[in-house]
Design an enzyme around this catalytic site. Structure first.
Site, PDB file in Angstrom:
ATOM      1  N   ASN A 177       0.831  -1.209   0.000  1.00 37.11           N
ATOM      2  CA  ASN A 177       0.000   0.000   0.000  1.00 37.11           C
ATOM      3  C   ASN A 177       0.859   1.249   0.000  1.00 37.11           C
ATOM      4  O   ASN A 177       1.936   1.284   0.574  1.00 37.11           O
ATOM      5  CB  ASN A 177      -0.973  -0.015   1.194  1.00 37.11           C
ATOM      6  CG  ASN A 177      -0.394   0.659   2.431  1.00 37.11           C
ATOM      7  OD1 ASN A 177      -0.438   1.880   2.565  1.00 37.11           O
ATOM      8  ND2 ASN A 177       0.181  -0.151   3.324  1.00 37.11           N
ATOM      9  N   PHE A 220      -1.652   8.112   4.208  1.00 39.06           N
ATOM     10  CA  PHE A 220      -2.410   8.722   5.316  1.00 39.06           C
ATOM     11  C   PHE A 220      -3.649   9.476   4.827  1.00 39.06           C
ATOM     12  O   PHE A 220      -3.872  10.646   5.191  1.00 39.06           O
ATOM     13  CB  PHE A 220      -1.525   9.695   6.127  1.00 39.06           C
ATOM     14  CG  PHE A 220      -0.431   9.076   6.940  1.00 39.06           C
ATOM     15  CD1 PHE A 220      -0.408   7.717   7.224  1.00 39.06           C
ATOM     16  CD2 PHE A 220       0.603   9.877   7.457  1.00 39.06           C
ATOM     17  CE1 PHE A 220       0.616   7.164   7.994  1.00 39.06           C
ATOM     18  CE2 PHE A 220       1.618   9.334   8.231  1.00 39.06           C
ATOM     19  CZ  PHE A 220       1.630   7.985   8.491  1.00 39.06           C
ATOM     20  N   SER A 250       5.647   4.955   8.661  1.00 40.48           N
ATOM     21  CA  SER A 250       5.011   4.650   7.385  1.00 40.48           C
ATOM     22  C   SER A 250       5.930   5.106   6.252  1.00 40.48           C
ATOM     23  O   SER A 250       6.480   6.204   6.313  1.00 40.48           O
ATOM     24  CB  SER A 250       3.666   5.360   7.270  1.00 40.48           C
ATOM     25  OG  SER A 250       2.759   4.766   8.149  1.00 40.48           O
ATOM     26  N   ASN A 262       5.112   5.989   3.307  1.00 39.55           N
ATOM     27  CA  ASN A 262       4.417   6.722   2.240  1.00 39.55           C
ATOM     28  C   ASN A 262       4.271   8.218   2.467  1.00 39.55           C
ATOM     29  O   ASN A 262       3.591   8.892   1.716  1.00 39.55           O
ATOM     30  CB  ASN A 262       3.035   6.098   2.009  1.00 39.55           C
ATOM     31  CG  ASN A 262       3.164   4.620   1.676  1.00 39.55           C
ATOM     32  OD1 ASN A 262       3.978   4.246   0.840  1.00 39.55           O
ATOM     33  ND2 ASN A 262       2.395   3.775   2.359  1.00 39.55           N
ATOM     34  N   THR A 263       4.895   8.747   3.526  1.00 36.02           N
ATOM     35  CA  THR A 263       4.954  10.200   3.720  1.00 36.02           C
ATOM     36  C   THR A 263       6.429  10.577   3.673  1.00 36.02           C
ATOM     37  O   THR A 263       7.202  10.129   4.523  1.00 36.02           O
ATOM     38  CB  THR A 263       4.338  10.603   5.087  1.00 36.02           C
ATOM     39  OG1 THR A 263       2.960  10.248   5.077  1.00 36.02           O
ATOM     40  CG2 THR A 263       4.470  12.102   5.343  1.00 36.02           C
ATOM     41  N   LYS A 313       5.599   3.705  17.045  1.00 39.80           N
ATOM     42  CA  LYS A 313       5.545   2.578  16.111  1.00 39.80           C
ATOM     43  C   LYS A 313       6.719   2.671  15.142  1.00 39.80           C
ATOM     44  O   LYS A 313       6.915   3.706  14.501  1.00 39.80           O
ATOM     45  CB  LYS A 313       4.216   2.604  15.341  1.00 39.80           C
ATOM     46  CG  LYS A 313       4.051   1.427  14.368  1.00 39.80           C
ATOM     47  CD  LYS A 313       2.625   1.315  13.883  1.00 39.80           C
ATOM     48  CE  LYS A 313       2.460   0.184  12.883  1.00 39.80           C
ATOM     49  NZ  LYS A 313       1.068   0.066  12.406  1.00 39.80           N
ATOM     50  N   ASN A 347       5.795  -1.607  11.449  1.00 39.64           N
ATOM     51  CA  ASN A 347       4.994  -1.117  10.318  1.00 39.64           C
ATOM     52  C   ASN A 347       5.339  -1.953   9.077  1.00 39.64           C
ATOM     53  O   ASN A 347       6.000  -2.986   9.189  1.00 39.64           O
ATOM     54  CB  ASN A 347       5.315   0.370  10.099  1.00 39.64           C
ATOM     55  CG  ASN A 347       4.105   1.136   9.601  1.00 39.64           C
ATOM     56  OD1 ASN A 347       3.444   0.699   8.649  1.00 39.64           O
ATOM     57  ND2 ASN A 347       3.794   2.249  10.228  1.00 39.64           N
TER      58      ASN A 347
HETATM   59  C1  LIG Z   1      -3.711  -0.764   3.545  1.00 39.56           C
HETATM   60  C2  LIG Z   1      -2.878  -0.536   4.762  1.00 39.56           C
HETATM   61  C3  LIG Z   1      -2.894   0.706   5.371  1.00 39.56           C
HETATM   62  C4  LIG Z   1      -2.120   0.929   6.508  1.00 39.56           C
HETATM   63  N1  LIG Z   1      -2.170   2.147   7.114  1.00 39.56           N
HETATM   64  C5  LIG Z   1      -1.471   2.359   8.248  1.00 39.56           C
HETATM   65  C6  LIG Z   1      -1.560   3.602   8.929  1.00 39.56           C
HETATM   66  O1  LIG Z   1      -2.286   4.498   8.524  1.00 39.56           O
HETATM   67  N2  LIG Z   1      -0.810   3.751  10.047  1.00 39.56           N
HETATM   68  C7  LIG Z   1      -0.004   2.766  10.557  1.00 39.56           C
HETATM   69  O2  LIG Z   1       0.623   2.953  11.583  1.00 39.56           O
HETATM   70  N3  LIG Z   1       0.073   1.562   9.929  1.00 39.56           N
HETATM   71  C8  LIG Z   1      -0.630   1.355   8.801  1.00 39.56           C
HETATM   72  N4  LIG Z   1      -0.550   0.140   8.174  1.00 39.56           N
HETATM   73  C9  LIG Z   1       0.380  -0.875   8.711  1.00 39.56           C
HETATM   74  C10 LIG Z   1      -0.306  -1.885   9.642  1.00 39.56           C
HETATM   75  O3  LIG Z   1      -0.821  -1.253  10.780  1.00 39.56           O
HETATM   76  C11 LIG Z   1       0.672  -2.980  10.057  1.00 39.56           C
HETATM   77  O4  LIG Z   1       1.708  -2.400  10.830  1.00 39.56           O
HETATM   78  C12 LIG Z   1       1.306  -3.696   8.880  1.00 39.56           C
HETATM   79  O5  LIG Z   1       0.361  -3.873   7.847  1.00 39.56           O
HETATM   80  C13 LIG Z   1       1.873  -5.049   9.258  1.00 39.56           C
HETATM   81  O6  LIG Z   1       0.862  -5.906   9.739  1.00 39.56           O
HETATM   82  P1  LIG Z   1       0.167  -7.044   8.825  1.00 39.56           P
HETATM   83  O7  LIG Z   1       1.276  -7.812   8.167  1.00 39.56           O
HETATM   84  O8  LIG Z   1      -0.649  -7.847   9.779  1.00 39.56           O
HETATM   85  O9  LIG Z   1      -0.672  -6.304   7.833  1.00 39.56           O
HETATM   86  C14 LIG Z   1      -1.312  -0.105   7.034  1.00 39.56           C
HETATM   87  C15 LIG Z   1      -1.310  -1.366   6.423  1.00 39.56           C
HETATM   88  C16 LIG Z   1      -2.079  -1.592   5.308  1.00 39.56           C
HETATM   89  C17 LIG Z   1      -2.073  -2.952   4.667  1.00 39.56           C
END
Ligand SMILES: Cc1cc2nc3c(=O)[nH]c(=O)nc-3n(C[C@H](O)[C@H](O)[C@H](O)COP(=O)(O)O)c2cc1C
Length: 368
Positions: free
Chosen positions: A116, A120, A182, A184-185, A222, A251
């Site tokens: 992704n 944000f 993250s 993406n910023t 985080k 993350n």
């Molecule tokens: C579509 C998407 C959007 C995400 N947006 C955020 C976010 O806004 N803030 C954040 O801290 N993590 C965000 N994450 C990261 C998740 O909170 C998590 O740390 C990461 O996906 C790893 O966990 P997983 O393997 O179970 O998905 C996002 C993940 C995905 C897939």
């Protein structure tokens, strides 16, 4: 059944559309009293042995929804109905912003992963705070609030942007998370360097104390899985020094390791953060390293590639008091929490530990 449904319906839809559709159904179901009682009874059975206390909060269990699924705090009860023991909303930024242009979410089905670059997209701290303030919770669930930097705000003014969000949101947060990880910023992850992180965390702590004077809101940071090991250690040391309550690891990653060939080079090369199964090994490694460094002095939350009860158990043994997931929910569907809870309770019963708390970090304390 969900897997057939996923193949026939969701996999044909754009992933972001599928997300909004599924989330709308969940929220609708949570609004109908008979339906939500029935769904919660079926999908969120409670196991006394999984009861968890962390960050000064009591929870039905250790397994929660990671940030990014409910960015705007619109479906907390819906996710609690599906069995998540805590729900982390956000990331919320100081100001509202649309995020990156679509298409910005990609499924790597064969790898049980997602990429992704949402950037944000969220309603901003003012609107989300108002939403939380007027919320009438149906299910008792812990609500974490994850905050990040508004893209248009220059990096030199990042602290003020986080402080604005903290002031608005801390009164409604069971715990607050400073997201500096993250991908993406632009520039966000540079805030993980201790010289930048120290003033940021100090200012957010002060802001939270100012507005939520009657209670001390737990504060966590985080971190990214792409930090070098020495930098993981440096964040751990800083967290202890500043009296932070916890660290969330991890993350998404900008690495593209652990992917099979089936997802194809064009998908794999999409910019953004990779989550799901390929992230599992590194997230676990970072968690283990953190626990070896901080022990029980602060609370660790393990996230990244958790798919099964066994994965959740491994995170607990590696030092996590709480565990989160996101990507596997997309592939496993609404029965996911139920399966994880049932498996975790069984795993605990088979183990030498009387409680989950006894198991936290056991693998690091007593390596085989
Ligand atoms: C579509 C998407 C959007 C995400 N947006 C955020 C976010 O806004 N803030 C954040 O801290 N993590 C965000 N994450 C990261 C998740 O909170 C998590 O740390 C990461 O996906 C790893 O966990 P997983 O393997 O179970 O998905 C996002 C993940 C995905 C897939």
């Amino acid at each position: 059944m969900y897997k057939i449904f996923f193949k026939l319906v969701f996999s044909r839809l754009d992933p972001e559309r599928a997300h909004h559709l599924a989330f709308r159904w969940i929220r609708l179901a949570a609004r109908v009293p008979v339906l939500r009682t029935f769904v919660a009874a079926a999908l969120a059975p409670r196991y006394a042995e999984l009861r968890t206390e962390a960050l000064g909060l009591r929870m039905h269990g250790p397994f929660g929804l990671a940030a990014g699924f409910d960015k705007n705090a619109v479906g907390i009860d819906g996710m609690a109905m599906l069995g998540f023991d805590h729900v982390e909303i956000g990331t919320v930024t100081g100001e509202p912003q649309p995020g990156n242009p679509r298409k910005r979410l990609f499924r790597l089905v064969a790898d049980r992963a997602l990429i992704n670059r949402m950037g944000f997209n969220n309603d901003g701290s003012l609107t989300v705070a108002a939403r939380l303030a007027s919320r009438r919770p149906v299910f008792r669930t812990v609500v974490g609030v994850n905050i990040g930097k508004t893209k248009a705000v220059p990096e030199a003014e990042a602290v003020a942007d986080y402080v604005k969000s903290a002031e608005r949101l801390a009164p409604y947060a069971d715990y607050l998370v400073v997201n500096v990880s993250s991908p993406n910023t632009p520039g966000l992850r540079d805030l993980q360097a201790t010289e930048a992180l120290r003033p940021l965390l100090t200012a957010v702590r002060e802001a939270a104390d100012r507005v939520a004077a009657a209670r001390r809101v737990p504060l966590l940071v985080k971190i990214a899985p792409d930090l070098a090991d020495e930098d993981v250690d440096a964040v751990a040391d800083l967290a202890v020094e500043l009296g932070l309550d916890g660290i969330i690891a991890t993350n998404t990653t900008i690495a593209r390791e652990g992917l099979g060939l089936e997802s194809g080079p064009s998908l794999v090369q999409e910019a953004g953060g990779l989550s799901g199964a390929p992230l599992k090994a590194r997230s676990l490694e970072v968690l283990r390293r953190l626990y070896a460094r901080v022990g029980d002095r602060i609370t660790l939350i393990g996230v990244g590639g958790v798919e099964t009860a066994e994965d959740a158990w491994q995170r607990i043994l590696a030092g996590a008091t709480l565990v989160q997931g996101y990507s596997a929910f997309v592939y496993e569907g609404p029965f996911w929490c139920r399966t994880v809870h049932k498996g975790l309770a069984a795993r605990l019963r088979q183990s030498p530990y009387a409680t989950l708390a006894d198991a936290v970090g056991a693998d690091v304390r007593n390596p085989a």
